[in-house]
Design a protein around this motif. Sequence first.
Motif, PDB file in Angstrom:
ATOM      1  N   GLY A  44       0.792  -1.223   0.000  1.00  0.00           N
ATOM      2  CA  GLY A  44       0.000   0.000   0.000  1.00  0.00           C
ATOM      3  C   GLY A  44       0.825   1.275   0.000  1.00  0.00           C
ATOM      4  N   SER A  45       2.121   1.169   0.213  1.00  0.00           N
ATOM      5  CA  SER A  45       2.960   2.368   0.205  1.00  0.00           C
ATOM      6  C   SER A  45       3.163   2.860  -1.230  1.00  0.00           C
ATOM      7  CB  SER A  45       4.307   2.097   0.885  1.00  0.00           C
ATOM      8  OG  SER A  45       5.024   1.088   0.204  1.00  0.00           O
ATOM      9  N   GLU A  46       3.431   4.151  -1.355  1.00  0.00           N
ATOM     10  CA  GLU A  46       3.567   4.767  -2.673  1.00  0.00           C
ATOM     11  C   GLU A  46       4.800   4.251  -3.404  1.00  0.00           C
ATOM     12  OE1 GLU A  46       3.853   9.196  -4.630  1.00  0.00           O
ATOM     13  OE2 GLU A  46       2.877   8.950  -2.699  1.00  0.00           O
ATOM     14  N   ALA A  47       4.654   4.044  -4.715  1.00  0.00           N
ATOM     15  CA  ALA A  47       5.742   3.560  -5.562  1.00  0.00           C
ATOM     16  C   ALA A  47       5.976   4.554  -6.698  1.00  0.00           C
ATOM     17  CB  ALA A  47       5.391   2.192  -6.141  1.00  0.00           C
ATOM     18  N   THR A  48       7.192   5.067  -6.789  1.00  0.00           N
ATOM     19  CA  THR A  48       7.557   6.018  -7.838  1.00  0.00           C
ATOM     20  C   THR A  48       8.701   5.422  -8.667  1.00  0.00           C
ATOM     21  OG1 THR A  48       6.970   7.856  -6.370  1.00  0.00           O
ATOM     22  CG2 THR A  48       8.326   8.380  -8.301  1.00  0.00           C
ATOM     23  N   PRO A  49       8.449   5.128  -9.951  1.00  0.00           N
ATOM     24  CA  PRO A  49       9.481   4.513 -10.783  1.00  0.00           C
ATOM     25  C   PRO A  49      10.527   5.509 -11.264  1.00  0.00           C
ATOM     26  CG  PRO A  49       7.511   4.860 -12.073  1.00  0.00           C
ATOM     27  CD  PRO A  49       7.181   5.289 -10.658  1.00  0.00           C
ATOM     28  N   VAL A  50      11.750   5.008 -11.436  1.00  0.00           N
ATOM     29  CA  VAL A  50      12.861   5.790 -11.979  1.00  0.00           C
ATOM     30  C   VAL A  50      13.452   4.989 -13.131  1.00  0.00           C
ATOM     31  CG1 VAL A  50      15.103   6.840 -11.518  1.00  0.00           C
ATOM     32  CG2 VAL A  50      13.388   6.753  -9.701  1.00  0.00           C
ATOM     33  N   ASP A  51      13.509   5.614 -14.298  1.00  0.00           N
ATOM     34  CA  ASP A  51      14.039   4.972 -15.508  1.00  0.00           C
ATOM     35  C   ASP A  51      15.493   5.350 -15.740  1.00  0.00           C
ATOM     36  OD1 ASP A  51      12.373   3.295 -16.995  1.00  0.00           O
ATOM     37  OD2 ASP A  51      11.279   4.970 -17.889  1.00  0.00           O
ATOM     38  N   GLN A  52      16.193   4.484 -16.468  1.00  0.00           N
ATOM     39  CA  GLN A  52      17.482   4.878 -17.032  1.00  0.00           C
ATOM     40  C   GLN A  52      17.161   5.713 -18.281  1.00  0.00           C
ATOM     41  OE1 GLN A  52      20.918   2.905 -16.702  1.00  0.00           O
ATOM     42  NE2 GLN A  52      20.320   1.582 -15.015  1.00  0.00           N
ATOM     43  N   GLN A  53      18.148   6.349 -18.850  1.00  0.00           N
ATOM     44  CA  GLN A  53      17.920   7.259 -19.964  1.00  0.00           C
ATOM     45  C   GLN A  53      17.465   6.536 -21.231  1.00  0.00           C
ATOM     46  OE1 GLN A  53      21.850   9.086 -19.672  1.00  0.00           O
ATOM     47  NE2 GLN A  53      20.845  11.025 -19.191  1.00  0.00           N
ATOM     48  N   ILE A  54      16.651   7.230 -22.023  1.00  0.00           N
ATOM     49  CA  ILE A  54      16.158   6.699 -23.300  1.00  0.00           C
ATOM     50  C   ILE A  54      17.338   6.330 -24.186  1.00  0.00           C
ATOM     51  CG2 ILE A  54      15.020   7.364 -25.466  1.00  0.00           C
ATOM     52  CD1 ILE A  54      12.978   8.877 -23.861  1.00  0.00           C
ATOM     53  N   GLY A  55      17.230   5.182 -24.844  1.00  0.00           N
ATOM     54  CA  GLY A  55      18.247   4.754 -25.789  1.00  0.00           C
ATOM     55  C   GLY A  55      19.382   3.950 -25.180  1.00  0.00           C
ATOM     56  N   THR A  56      19.357   3.744 -23.862  1.00  0.00           N
ATOM     57  CA  THR A  56      20.424   2.966 -23.236  1.00  0.00           C
ATOM     58  C   THR A  56      20.061   1.483 -23.247  1.00  0.00           C
ATOM     59  OG1 THR A  56      19.499   3.238 -21.017  1.00  0.00           O
ATOM     60  CG2 THR A  56      21.116   4.880 -21.730  1.00  0.00           C
ATOM     61  N   ALA A  57      21.084   0.632 -23.273  1.00  0.00           N
ATOM     62  CA  ALA A  57      20.858  -0.814 -23.308  1.00  0.00           C
ATOM     63  C   ALA A  57      20.082  -1.316 -22.084  1.00  0.00           C
ATOM     64  CB  ALA A  57      22.187  -1.551 -23.452  1.00  0.00           C
ATOM     65  N   PRO A  58      20.410  -0.858 -20.846  1.00  0.00           N
ATOM     66  CA  PRO A  58      19.638  -1.363 -19.706  1.00  0.00           C
ATOM     67  C   PRO A  58      18.149  -1.022 -19.807  1.00  0.00           C
ATOM     68  CG  PRO A  58      21.655  -0.329 -18.937  1.00  0.00           C
ATOM     69  CD  PRO A  58      21.541  -0.027 -20.412  1.00  0.00           C
ATOM     70  N   ARG A  59      17.829   0.175 -20.268  1.00  0.00           N
ATOM     71  CA  ARG A  59      16.422   0.567 -20.397  1.00  0.00           C
ATOM     72  C   ARG A  59      15.711  -0.302 -21.424  1.00  0.00           C
ATOM     73  NH1 ARG A  59      13.556   6.195 -20.166  1.00  0.00           N
ATOM     74  NH2 ARG A  59      11.723   5.834 -21.431  1.00  0.00           N
ATOM     75  N   ASP A  60      16.333  -0.466 -22.588  1.00  0.00           N
ATOM     76  CA  ASP A  60      15.696  -1.279 -23.625  1.00  0.00           C
ATOM     77  C   ASP A  60      15.497  -2.715 -23.148  1.00  0.00           C
ATOM     78  OD1 ASP A  60      15.667   0.977 -25.209  1.00  0.00           O
ATOM     79  OD2 ASP A  60      17.295   0.324 -26.519  1.00  0.00           O
ATOM     80  N   GLY A  87      -1.473   9.652 -17.482  1.00  0.00           N
ATOM     81  CA  GLY A  87      -0.194   9.333 -16.864  1.00  0.00           C
ATOM     82  C   GLY A  87       0.964  10.063 -17.498  1.00  0.00           C
ATOM     83  N   GLN A  88       2.081  10.050 -16.799  1.00  0.00           N
ATOM     84  CA  GLN A  88       3.337  10.618 -17.266  1.00  0.00           C
ATOM     85  C   GLN A  88       4.404   9.538 -17.158  1.00  0.00           C
ATOM     86  OE1 GLN A  88       4.125  13.783 -18.404  1.00  0.00           O
ATOM     87  NE2 GLN A  88       1.935  14.206 -18.421  1.00  0.00           N
ATOM     88  N   PRO A  89       5.369   9.536 -18.080  1.00  0.00           N
ATOM     89  CA  PRO A  89       6.433   8.534 -17.981  1.00  0.00           C
ATOM     90  C   PRO A  89       7.278   8.749 -16.726  1.00  0.00           C
ATOM     91  CG  PRO A  89       6.867  10.083 -19.776  1.00  0.00           C
ATOM     92  CD  PRO A  89       5.526  10.412 -19.226  1.00  0.00           C
ATOM     93  N   PRO A  90       7.958   7.708 -16.272  1.00  0.00           N
ATOM     94  CA  PRO A  90       8.813   7.841 -15.094  1.00  0.00           C
ATOM     95  C   PRO A  90       9.922   8.870 -15.319  1.00  0.00           C
ATOM     96  CG  PRO A  90       8.505   5.523 -15.646  1.00  0.00           C
ATOM     97  CD  PRO A  90       7.942   6.333 -16.779  1.00  0.00           C
ATOM     98  N   ARG A  91      10.382   9.462 -14.224  1.00  0.00           N
ATOM     99  CA  ARG A  91      11.525  10.366 -14.338  1.00  0.00           C
ATOM    100  C   ARG A  91      12.744   9.545 -14.682  1.00  0.00           C
ATOM    101  NH1 ARG A  91      13.066  12.674  -8.428  1.00  0.00           N
ATOM    102  NH2 ARG A  91      14.842  13.486  -9.559  1.00  0.00           N
TER     103      ARG A  91
END
Length: 129
Positions: A44-60, A87-91
Amino acid sequence: MLVFGSAGAADLVVIVSARAPVPALRAEQVADIFLSESHRFPDGSEATPVDQQIGTAPRDEFYEKVVRRSPALLRAYWTKMIFTGRGQPPREASGNAGVKKLVAENPGMIGYIDRSALDPTVRAVLTVH
């Protein structure tokens, strides 16, 4: 589950702060958080996602294997979500170090990094296969 045969690929892990009460998550739960379908951890606690940068191998790799969307499908998804006001994409943070720092400092955040970047400030809640 998709498994890619690139021998050089690093193992990714989904992480939360070492102070967060989240013991483990299923891939579906992580996908829902990163797609703005859910804003909470199972407790029930809030979850805020954090992405790696667009175009990076880990993100893909993360989005292909956990969320099951290619970069093109993900762009289309966020275009629709933003347009409809749902919605908005993760930071984004810069690389493993940037994601790890943000997540370690904020028990409500969740991100993904290479397994080799794990340290006591964060805890792996899902291994990406």
